[in-house]
Design an enzyme around this catalytic site. Structure first.
Site: not given
Length: 434
Positions: A72, A75, A132, A234
């Site tokens: 993720s 992203k 997420s 993140k």
């Protein structure tokens, strides 16, 4: 946490090794090397990278250019593309983004959107960062490029423009795809680009909570609100990647970006990332202290003479010494590797006056900075220092503690040659006679 997990092995204290007797260090280092080798084979997903966001100085690198699955952390690139569209005026924060059946079909982590739903662009940003949400990633991709495949191509093209040369995107979410790869170094470049290019949106990465349709979601980023100075970015996880995190942090006049990939659990990943961040800030503060000492306590003479006076002031070496310093001020502190490189020292087995010289490469306000300096010099010099010992020795100077960074068990000619090599790189040192 596995005893052979590299995230555990790398946190062994360099200072602890330095304080041990030689034979103890040999035993410990050999054992740690075996553990590290075993752990590396068991966890080939591990990579880490830390960089000074202001100077672009690499502070730590392990497997930094090895291909890894971003999960993720993908992203971050999806958000870069959305921020670009916002900046260009192609999208506004209040725009309603339509949810397609394709987007609604994405598995968790997701918001559980249904086909025909709409979500505001600003809510999409928060859902991508905090939750997420994979379904939201596809919503953004389709809104900007028509479909996810074209969006992934645009992501890759933009990534290469930003210098992410080892990165390839196949989707907007980070869901498993064998062709979707990156490196820890590339992800740090992306984090830096997000901060540099979109300061007006960067605050979103510090968001800890997000509410959607009455349900409150809390961030997966375990360092936010817990580690001083951490302000984003993140986390990510798929089975093939392990637990990943990209972190930005700022304290006083220093700012860092750290990336850790391949953690066995989120807890070990976060602990390792925190250790790297703390070590990096400590070393950078040691550098600042060294520069302050240089500016406050040293007469402004010609550079070579200034270096002599500064070195004597900081170290109070009573033994005869030979200078091998470059022109300039105090030794610079860099930490190409904050977590210590483990190696086995092999100094002569018994006292030999031919190998009784030392090589001093600086004196610093913290032991961590002295340890970091030793590690950097070992990386810079390479083979000539493979048989050297090392030590960080404390001394009192004007009511404060300084730490000397020295390599030991060297021949005089060897110490002088190494100093010459360092001087050619603009680094400072001096050889200390027995």
């Amino acid at each position: 946490m596995s005893e052979h997990d590299p995230l555990t092995v790398y946190q062994v204290s360099f200072g602890m090794l330095a304080r041990m007797r030689y034979w103890q260090r040999v035993i410990v280092c050999v054992g740690l090397w075996c553990a590290l080798a075993s752990g590396a084979s068991a966890n080939e997903r591990y990579a880490a990278f830390v960089v000074d966001a202001q100077t672009q100085e690499v502070l730590h690198a392990r497997n930094a250019d090895a291909p890894r699955y971003p999960a993720s952390l993908t992203k971050m690139m999806t958000l870069y593309m959305l921020f670009s569209a916002l900046d260009a005026g192609d999208v506004s924060l209040d725009d309603q983004l339509l949810v397609s059946p394709e987007a609604a079909s994405r598995p968790a982590s997701h918001l559980g959107l249904e086909a025909g739903d709409r979500i505001r662009a600003e809510e999409a940003i928060l859902a991508l960062i905090v939750k997420s949400a994979n379904d939201v990633a596809v919503v953004v991709a389709e809104h900007l490029s028509g479909d996810e495949a074209r969006f992934a191509g645009a992501m890759t093209e933009k990534a290469h423009e930003l210098g992410l040369s080892q990165t390839m995107f196949k989707n907007a979410s980070g869901l498993p795809d064998p062709g979707q790869v990156t490196t820890a170094r590339d992800l740090a470049r992306l984090a830096y680009a997000l901060h540099r290019d979109f300061p007006q949106y960067y605050h979103y990465f510090a968001t800890e909570d997000f509410t959607w349709q009455g349900r409150r979601y809390h961030t997966h980023h375990g360092l936010l609100g817990r580690v001083e100075g951490v302000d984003g970015l993140k986390t990510g996880y798929i089975r093939a990647s392990g637990f990943n995190v990209a972190v930005s942090a700022e304290r006083q006049d220093h700012s860092l970006i750290a990336v850790v990939m391949g953690g066995r659990t989120s807890a070990t990943r976060d602990a390792h990332a925190q250790s790297l961040i703390e070590s990096a800030f400590t070393a950078l503060e040691g550098q600042a202290q060294s520069l302050r000492l240089a500016s406050l306590n040293v007469p402004r003479l010609n550079p070579i003479r200034e270096e002599r006076i500064l070195t004597a002031e900081l170290t109070q070496v009573s033994a005869p010494r030979e200078m091998g310093s470059a022109a300039g001020g105090a030794p610079a502190v860099t930490i190409e590797s904050v977590a210590p490189t483990l190696y086995t020292e092999v100094p002569p087995p018994s006292f030999d006056p031919r190998y009784a010289w030392s090589l001093q490469v600086g004196a610093f306000g913290t032991q961590a900075a002295a340890q970091a300096r030793l590690e950097t010099v070992r990386h810079q010099v390479g083979t000539p220092l493979t048989t050297a010992g090392f030590e960080t020795e404390s001394l009192q100077q004007n009511g404060r503690t300084l730490w000397r960074a020295r390599f030991t068990n060297l021949a005089g000619d060897q110490a002088r040659v190494i100093c010459t090599q360092l001087a050619a790189r603009g680094e400072s040192c001096f050889a200390v006679a027995p």
